[in-house]
Design an enzyme around this catalytic site. Structure first.
Site, PDB file in Angstrom:
ATOM      1  N   ASP A  70       0.818  -1.204   0.000  1.00 54.07           N
ATOM      2  CA  ASP A  70       0.000   0.000   0.000  1.00 54.07           C
ATOM      3  C   ASP A  70       0.857   1.262   0.000  1.00 54.07           C
ATOM      4  O   ASP A  70       1.989   1.247   0.481  1.00 54.07           O
ATOM      5  CB  ASP A  70      -0.912  -0.024   1.242  1.00 54.07           C
ATOM      6  N   HIS A  75       2.786   3.526  -8.932  1.00 56.45           N
ATOM      7  CA  HIS A  75       2.595   2.095  -9.211  1.00 56.45           C
ATOM      8  C   HIS A  75       3.823   1.506  -9.910  1.00 56.45           C
ATOM      9  O   HIS A  75       4.232   0.385  -9.640  1.00 56.45           O
ATOM     10  CB  HIS A  75       1.340   1.867 -10.056  1.00 56.45           C
ATOM     11  N   LEU A 121      10.851 -20.699  -3.201  1.00 58.66           N
ATOM     12  CA  LEU A 121       9.781 -19.822  -2.707  1.00 58.66           C
ATOM     13  C   LEU A 121       8.536 -19.883  -3.603  1.00 58.66           C
ATOM     14  O   LEU A 121       8.657 -19.873  -4.832  1.00 58.66           O
ATOM     15  CB  LEU A 121      10.324 -18.383  -2.706  1.00 58.66           C
TER      16      LEU A 121
HETATM   17  C1  IPE Z   1      -1.273   0.183  -3.526  1.00 61.39           C
HETATM   18  O1  IPE Z   1      -1.130   1.561  -3.533  1.00 61.39           O
HETATM   19  C2  IPE Z   1      -1.429  -0.400  -4.912  1.00 61.39           C
HETATM   20  C3  IPE Z   1      -2.761  -0.933  -5.232  1.00 61.39           C
HETATM   21  C4  IPE Z   1      -3.772  -1.062  -4.410  1.00 61.39           C
HETATM   22  C5  IPE Z   1      -2.969  -1.359  -6.596  1.00 61.39           C
HETATM   23  P1  IPE Z   1      -2.382   2.524  -3.518  1.00 61.39           P
HETATM   24  O2  IPE Z   1      -2.757   2.821  -4.924  1.00 61.39           O
HETATM   25  O3  IPE Z   1      -3.491   1.959  -2.681  1.00 61.39           O
HETATM   26  O4  IPE Z   1      -1.786   3.819  -2.840  1.00 61.39           O
HETATM   27  P2  IPE Z   1      -2.514   4.828  -1.851  1.00 61.39           P
HETATM   28  O5  IPE Z   1      -3.156   4.033  -0.756  1.00 61.39           O
HETATM   29  O6  IPE Z   1      -3.521   5.589  -2.657  1.00 61.39           O
HETATM   30  O7  IPE Z   1      -1.407   5.685  -1.350  1.00 61.39           O
HETATM   31 MG    MG Z   2      -4.164   2.215  -0.743  1.00 62.10          MG
END
Ligand code: IPE
Ligand code: MG
Length: 223
Positions: free
Chosen positions: A2, A19, A113
């Site tokens: 996250d 991402h 793994l």
């Molecule tokens: C995690 O990062 C990636 C996915 C859920 C795909 P987020 O996209 O949830 O990032 P925040 O929570 O908005 O910072």
């Molecule tokens: Mg998130």
């Protein structure tokens, strides 16, 4: 995994930048887990609720999964990693399904793994699917209701065959489960760090592991 979006936004960049940076972090983490001789690593990449994000963000993520599975092929071979996916297939684009299936097939004989990607995963969806499958068997007379035990349920979850997690690491400081492995995490130790996923490092992984080593696990009993 996250905090990709917050990490990018704090740097004045768009969410997809976060991402992409997040995808880069997977390689060192997988390599280290493999070097440590861990049995299983499961990464929560996309939840059944993530479809509510903008079409643009969803398609960026889907493209990223396909690209990742292509660019990291060597990683899985060099480290003898067996690839696995959990989550519903329905709804995932065909190119993502193809990439997942191909990686799963090509690494099926690896015995290091097991790296599982939770993609289009939701724990409630998983439990619902398991209940349906079990109900079908009882309706057909293949299974009596009284024969259903915890093992029956575990073996109908997407994670059948995987060990229950010992440790849950949650990045970006959120203190919630977000519909992740509800059944399987019953006795897992939790480790929450404020570090966002794109800045998670092998060092952070070791911090989590040493915190885990310091825990006394009682599994409901008395030590
Ligand atoms: C995690 O990062 C990636 C996915 C859920 C795909 P987020 O996209 O949830 O990032 P925040 O929570 O908005 O910072
Ligand atoms: Mg998130």
């Amino acid at each position: 995994m996250d905090g990709n979006g917050r990490w990018a936004q704090a740097r004045g960049r768009d969410r997809s930048y976060g991402h992409k940076a997040g995808a880069e972090v997977v390689r060192p983490v997988v390599t280290e887990c493999s070097n440590l001789g861990l049995e299983a690593l499961t990464l929560y990449a996309f939840s059944t609720e993530n479809w509510t994000r903008s079409n643009e963000e969803v398609s960026t993520l889907m493209d990223l999964y396909v690209m990742y599975l292509e660019s990291e092929r060597q990683l899985f071979f060099d480290n003898n990693v067996r690839f696995n996916q959990i989550g519903r297939r329905d709804g995932l684009p065909p190119e993502v399904l193809d990439a997942l299936d191909r990686m799963k097939e090509d690494t099926a004989k690896h015995d290091g793994l097991t790296m599982t990607l939770a993609l289009n995963y939701g724990s409630r969806a998983e439990i619902t699917d398991a209940v349906r499958a079990i109900a079908r068997k009882t309706a057909e007379g293949a299974l009596a209701p009284g024969q259903i035990d915890e093992q029956t349920i575990a073996s109908h979850l997407y994670t059948a065959g995987l060990p229950d997690p010992d440790l849950l690491i949650r990045t970006a400081g959120e203190m919630r489960l977000s519909n992740y492995l509800l059944w399987q995490l019953s006795y897992a130790e939790f480790y929450v760090t404020d570090v966002c996923w794109p800045e998670f490092t092998v060092e952070e992984l070791h911090k989590a592991l040493s915190a885990f080593k310091g825990r006394t696990r009682r599994f409901g009993g008395v030590v």
